[in-house]
Design a protein around this motif. Structure first.
Motif, PDB file in Angstrom:
ATOM      1  N   GLU A 480     -25.938 105.519  -7.903  1.00  0.00           N
ATOM      2  CA  GLU A 480     -26.034 104.972  -6.558  1.00  0.00           C
ATOM      3  C   GLU A 480     -26.928 105.834  -5.674  1.00  0.00           C
ATOM      4  O   GLU A 480     -27.691 105.323  -4.844  1.00  0.00           O
ATOM      5  CB  GLU A 480     -24.645 104.815  -5.948  1.00  0.00           C
ATOM      6  N   ARG A 481     -26.820 107.135  -5.844  1.00  0.00           N
ATOM      7  CA  ARG A 481     -27.688 108.037  -5.073  1.00  0.00           C
ATOM      8  C   ARG A 481     -29.154 107.800  -5.441  1.00  0.00           C
ATOM      9  O   ARG A 481     -30.027 107.769  -4.558  1.00  0.00           O
ATOM     10  CB  ARG A 481     -27.293 109.486  -5.347  1.00  0.00           C
ATOM     11  N   ARG A 483     -30.435 105.034  -6.569  1.00  0.00           N
ATOM     12  CA  ARG A 483     -30.819 103.742  -6.002  1.00  0.00           C
ATOM     13  C   ARG A 483     -31.157 103.883  -4.511  1.00  0.00           C
ATOM     14  O   ARG A 483     -32.140 103.329  -4.027  1.00  0.00           O
ATOM     15  CB  ARG A 483     -29.693 102.728  -6.193  1.00  0.00           C
ATOM     16  N   GLU A 484     -30.351 104.653  -3.789  1.00  0.00           N
ATOM     17  CA  GLU A 484     -30.590 104.838  -2.353  1.00  0.00           C
ATOM     18  C   GLU A 484     -31.926 105.527  -2.102  1.00  0.00           C
ATOM     19  O   GLU A 484     -32.652 105.187  -1.164  1.00  0.00           O
ATOM     20  CB  GLU A 484     -29.452 105.659  -1.748  1.00  0.00           C
ATOM     21  N   ILE A 485     -32.275 106.497  -2.940  1.00  0.00           N
ATOM     22  CA  ILE A 485     -33.552 107.208  -2.781  1.00  0.00           C
ATOM     23  C   ILE A 485     -34.719 106.249  -2.967  1.00  0.00           C
ATOM     24  O   ILE A 485     -35.684 106.255  -2.187  1.00  0.00           O
ATOM     25  CB  ILE A 485     -33.639 108.378  -3.784  1.00  0.00           C
ATOM     26  N   LEU A 486     -34.632 105.402  -3.988  1.00  0.00           N
ATOM     27  CA  LEU A 486     -35.704 104.438  -4.237  1.00  0.00           C
ATOM     28  C   LEU A 486     -35.765 103.391  -3.126  1.00  0.00           C
ATOM     29  O   LEU A 486     -36.854 102.968  -2.711  1.00  0.00           O
ATOM     30  CB  LEU A 486     -35.495 103.772  -5.593  1.00  0.00           C
ATOM     31  N   GLU A 487     -34.606 102.971  -2.632  1.00  0.00           N
ATOM     32  CA  GLU A 487     -34.594 101.954  -1.575  1.00  0.00           C
ATOM     33  C   GLU A 487     -35.130 102.511  -0.262  1.00  0.00           C
ATOM     34  O   GLU A 487     -35.765 101.787   0.518  1.00  0.00           O
ATOM     35  CB  GLU A 487     -33.179 101.405  -1.401  1.00  0.00           C
ATOM     36  N   ARG A 488     -34.903 103.819   0.009  1.00  0.00           N
ATOM     37  CA  ARG A 488     -35.466 104.425   1.223  1.00  0.00           C
ATOM     38  C   ARG A 488     -36.987 104.412   1.168  1.00  0.00           C
ATOM     39  O   ARG A 488     -37.660 104.209   2.182  1.00  0.00           O
ATOM     40  CB  ARG A 488     -34.952 105.861   1.393  1.00  0.00           C
ATOM     41  N   LEU A 504     -34.130 112.471  -6.760  1.00  0.00           N
ATOM     42  CA  LEU A 504     -33.948 111.439  -7.787  1.00  0.00           C
ATOM     43  C   LEU A 504     -33.670 112.098  -9.140  1.00  0.00           C
ATOM     44  O   LEU A 504     -32.801 111.651  -9.897  1.00  0.00           O
ATOM     45  CB  LEU A 504     -35.210 110.568  -7.871  1.00  0.00           C
ATOM     46  N   LEU A 505     -34.415 113.166  -9.432  1.00  0.00           N
ATOM     47  CA  LEU A 505     -34.188 113.901 -10.679  1.00  0.00           C
ATOM     48  C   LEU A 505     -32.820 114.566 -10.659  1.00  0.00           C
ATOM     49  O   LEU A 505     -32.086 114.551 -11.657  1.00  0.00           O
ATOM     50  CB  LEU A 505     -35.282 114.951 -10.879  1.00  0.00           C
ATOM     51  N   THR A 679     -34.868 103.659 -17.802  1.00  0.00           N
ATOM     52  CA  THR A 679     -34.271 102.453 -18.376  1.00  0.00           C
ATOM     53  C   THR A 679     -33.371 101.767 -17.355  1.00  0.00           C
ATOM     54  O   THR A 679     -33.343 100.542 -17.247  1.00  0.00           O
ATOM     55  CB  THR A 679     -33.465 102.803 -19.643  1.00  0.00           C
ATOM     56  N   ASP A 680     -32.648 102.569 -16.577  1.00  0.00           N
ATOM     57  CA  ASP A 680     -31.755 102.018 -15.557  1.00  0.00           C
ATOM     58  C   ASP A 680     -32.529 101.347 -14.422  1.00  0.00           C
ATOM     59  O   ASP A 680     -32.029 100.401 -13.807  1.00  0.00           O
ATOM     60  CB  ASP A 680     -30.879 103.124 -14.972  1.00  0.00           C
ATOM     61  N   PHE A 681     -33.732 101.833 -14.146  1.00  0.00           N
ATOM     62  CA  PHE A 681     -34.483 101.326 -12.996  1.00  0.00           C
ATOM     63  C   PHE A 681     -35.869 100.834 -13.422  1.00  0.00           C
ATOM     64  O   PHE A 681     -36.845 101.594 -13.393  1.00  0.00           O
ATOM     65  CB  PHE A 681     -34.606 102.412 -11.920  1.00  0.00           C
ATOM     66  N   PRO A 682     -35.956  99.571 -13.816  1.00  0.00           N
ATOM     67  CA  PRO A 682     -37.255  99.009 -14.197  1.00  0.00           C
ATOM     68  C   PRO A 682     -38.280  99.045 -13.066  1.00  0.00           C
ATOM     69  O   PRO A 682     -39.475  98.868 -13.316  1.00  0.00           O
ATOM     70  CB  PRO A 682     -36.913  97.563 -14.575  1.00  0.00           C
ATOM     71  N   ALA A 683     -37.832  99.269 -11.826  1.00  0.00           N
ATOM     72  CA  ALA A 683     -38.768  99.354 -10.702  1.00  0.00           C
ATOM     73  C   ALA A 683     -39.683 100.573 -10.820  1.00  0.00           C
ATOM     74  O   ALA A 683     -40.764 100.599 -10.217  1.00  0.00           O
ATOM     75  CB  ALA A 683     -38.008  99.415  -9.379  1.00  0.00           C
ATOM     76  N   ILE A 684     -39.288 101.596 -11.569  1.00  0.00           N
ATOM     77  CA  ILE A 684     -40.133 102.779 -11.745  1.00  0.00           C
ATOM     78  C   ILE A 684     -41.222 102.436 -12.761  1.00  0.00           C
ATOM     79  O   ILE A 684     -40.948 102.222 -13.944  1.00  0.00           O
ATOM     80  CB  ILE A 684     -39.312 103.989 -12.219  1.00  0.00           C
TER      81      ILE A 684
END
Length: 713
Positions: A480-481, A483-488, A504-505, A679-684
């Motif tokens: 969740e943390r 996800r929040e970093i990417l959404e910011r 993120l790392l 793998t968890d975040f295809p947006a990357i």
């Protein structure tokens, strides 16, 4: 949207087996005709020639075709049809396929071209075709396909000039022309097939479907393929991994070069993925990749005809010194080893061979060796427990009858159960001997290097079959943390992130130095006071990714200089790019680069295979040395370890030249955690951790940059 919110798409792909495609009782040819030189005529001719079932022409312009009753449309055909071959103009092809679906025909081969390979209009037509196939749950091959063959029932539903010989090799190709050329050559060589499929544009069925079908087919011993692209790399890897537990897969993948990749796109409409992704993906899938057609069938013949070797050690038996040396050199260039004979074997060879012969490997029975001497030498070599396989090499002499020698080789192979590659060097005089060997499942080669290469392929496949698949480890992370970093970042309108994404790392457990992003000089001073010793300061801006190029990094800043360093970094950034968005300055704990080795871990998202992980030396070395290893994510611990150990510079990590060895386990775990993150975040879309400093007591991710697809967030 992350991977848990995304489901793999199987749009257009029919479920269930493909038996009706290869073993039909009745085949309709939609667009059958008697016109000389037409594709519709050629397909009917080919079916009538050998097909054990019934051929049904469909064409409203004929009452009969080649003496067969012809029907105006597919709905008029009485009884059940297992397969329809569609060869009508592209303008009515989709309608014809829809009529097949309405009539209950589940297997369809679309020969017609003029679809995705021809431009936007054709691509639109192909989408319509895919939608129809999905609606009626069709097993659809093509469009733009040469057709399909299956020798057990004499099925030749192609417009090629000749049928395949019967055999246990199943072959798929994305090029129809490649199939016609291969069949002509294979028929001359006596190489037979079980099934042959021209994939065409792969609107519905693709390489993964046929790998799955042939893996379950007891009559297919080897799967061969010529591919220009893979539709879904992750699905293909999963299917091939399962298939290669019992059935070897050998493939030629074209489009390796930039020019070749462009040619692929224009030929079939396939978007070629990166060569690195294919190399890594096929290796992880257990596919034996070859560079040319010769290797494709060299490997297929020996894999389909003989048992796998128990060891990598090969014996050479020859009557010719020069070719024997060539064979020895070829073994040295391969993963094989020359077998060391036991004392018992050497004593027996010494008693059986003339004094002039060489009884050590390679065994040189010398030029006057007859078949009996060859037989005794080969029998003794194969009986040795240290021998896993053998190459039998003979130049033509007046005392050697190749037919008799072929009989001996075949008998001894069957007796000992060890693979043999034969090299009977000659022209016409080897013809009948080659046929004897072929019937025994033993290929013959003129070039000793090809014989050794084929045995090497058997060892490669044995290693594939024997390796145990390890599921990737799932670490406890703060998803969740992350996800929040990417959404910011999305909220700021950024698609490129730098050191501001260090958290993120940290959220995924990849070690990072202590640090924070300061928005003011006062904040920077306060942050530095919380860190022991001097600090590193870096400008933070999504518009300035190469910070060091503009003097945007200060190393070894003492506490008393932090305030001025902050203002200097911001000024430099403003002067370099006045419109750049400045988020602040990162104040970070110093990492002693000299105490470790700078490495890089990264990812680039490939259009076919998905996240492609990279590992290598980092810092300035990554682009200079290009010493990297790649794998398709997600990776297991074994695969991550192979990446670390696989680079040429791996000795540096093990402590070469008096350096302390790096913490390999920490590097491996960081690769696994990065694998889980992407793998968890295809947006990357891409991500570089450079450098990841690997010391004796762990690793530190000193810098990061990544690109995201904001529409996926």
């Amino acid at each position: 949207m992350d991977s848990e919110e995304t489901q793999a798409s199987d749009a257009g792909r029919a479920t269930g087996g493909l038996s009706g495609l290869f073993d039909p009782d009745r085949v309709a040819v939609v667009g059958a005709t008697e016109s000389e030189g037409s594709i519709g005529r050629a397909i009917v001719d080919n079916l009538v020639a050998d097909f054990a079932g019934e051929t049904v022409p469909v064409n409203p312009n004929y009452d009969d075709v080649l003496g067969l009753d012809c029907y105006p449309d597919i709905e008029s055909v009485p009884g059940e049809l297992n397969l329809a071959v569609v060869v009508v103009p592209p303008s009515i092809a989709v309608e014809a396929v829809e009529q097949c679906g309405e009539a209950g025909v589940r297997n369809v081969v679309v020969i017609t071209a003029g679809f995705g390979e021809t431009g936007s209009e054709g691509a639109s037509r192909e989408r319509e075709l895919t939608a129809v196939a999905e609606e009626y749950d069709l097993n659809l091959v093509g469009p733009n396909s040469l057709g399909v063959m299956s020798t057990p029932v004499g099925l030749n539903a192609t417009f090629g000039p000749e049928n395949a010989l019967s055999g246990s090799i199943s072959f798929m190709s994305q090029s129809g022309a490649f199939i016609t050329a291969v069949l002509d050559w294979a028929n001359d060589q006596g190489i037979g097939f079980k099934d042959v499929v021209s994939l065409g544009n792969k609107a519905v069925l693709d390489e993964t479907d046929f790998v799955e079908a042939w893996a379950e087919d007891p009559d297919t011993d080897v799967i061969l393929g010529y591919l220009e692209g893979v539709e879904n790399g992750a699905e293909f890897i999963d299917a091939a991994r399962e298939a290669t537990e019992d059935t070897p897969i050998v493939m030629v993948k074209s489009g390796r070069t930039e020019a070749g990749a462009q040619a692929v796109s224009s030929h079939t409409g396939t978007l070629a993925g990166s060569e690195q992704a294919y190399e890594a993906g096929l290796e992880q899938a257990g596919v034996l990749r070859v560079e040319n057609v010769q290797e494709l069938f060299d490997f297929a013949q020996i894999l389909s005809g003989q048992p796998l070797p128990d060891s990598d050690d090969v014996a050479i038996v020859t009557n010719a010194g020069g070719p024997g040396v060539m064979t020895t050199d070829a073994v040295g260039d391969s993963a094989l080893s020359l077998a060391s004979f036991s004392e018992e074997t050497l004593d027996a060879l010494s008693g059986a061979m003339p004094d002039e012969a060489n009884i050590y490997n390679p065994i040189d029975a010398i030029g006057d060796a007859d078949v009996d001497r060859f037989a005794e030498a080969l029998d003794l070599a194969l009986a040795d427990d240290n021998v896993g396989s053998a190459v039998v090499l003979s130049a033509p002499t007046a005392v050697i009858d190749f037919d008799d020698l072929a009989e001996v080789i075949t008998d001894l192979q069957a007796e000992h159960g060890k693979p043999i590659a034969s090299v009977l060097m000659g022209g016409e005089r080897t013809d009948s001997a080659r046929e004897i060997l072929r019937e025994g499942g033993i290929p013959n080669y003129f070039d000793p290097a090809r014989a050794v290469g084929s045995l090497d392929a058997m060892v490669r496949y044995r290693n594939v079959r024997d390796r145990e698949y390890e599921a990737p480890e799932r670490f406890d992370v703060d998803r969740e943390r992350a996800r929040e970093i990417l959404e910011r970042a999305d909220e700021r309108g950024d698609n490129r992130l730098g050191v501001e994404a260090m958290d993120l790392l940290d959220a995924y457990g990849i070690p990072t130095p202590d640090g924070t992003i300061a928005e003011t000089p006062e904040d920077a001073v306060e942050a530095a006071q919380g860190i022991d010793g001097e600090v590193v300061m870096k400008i933070v801006s999504p518009d300035i990714l190469h910070k060091s190029d503009i003097g945007g990094v200060r190393v070894g800043v003492p506490n008393e200089d932090v305030y001025d360093a902050f203002e200097d970094l911001v000024t430099r950034a403003r002067n370099y790019q006045p419109d750049a968005e400045i988020l602040g300055v990162q104040v970070q704990e110093m990492v002693d680069l000299d105490a470790g080795t700078e490495t890089i871990i990264g990812m680039n998202r490939d259009p076919q295979f998905g996240p492609l992980l990279l590992f290598g030396l980092g810092g300035i070395f990554v682009e200079i040395l290009e010493d990297t290893e790649t794998r398709v994510a997600p990776v297991s611990e074994r695969e991550a370890t192979e990446m670390v150990d696989g680079i040429r510079s791996a000795p540096l990590l093990r402590g070469a030249r008096g350096r302390d060895p790096a913490d390999r386990e920490a590097i491996v775990e960081s690769l696994q955690r990065l694998s889980q993150l992407v793998t968890d975040f295809p947006a990357i879309l891409e991500l570089d951790v450079n450098p990841l400093v690997a010391g004796p007591d762990g690793v530190d991710a000193v810098d990061v940059r990544l690109t995201v697809d904001r529409e996926e967030l």
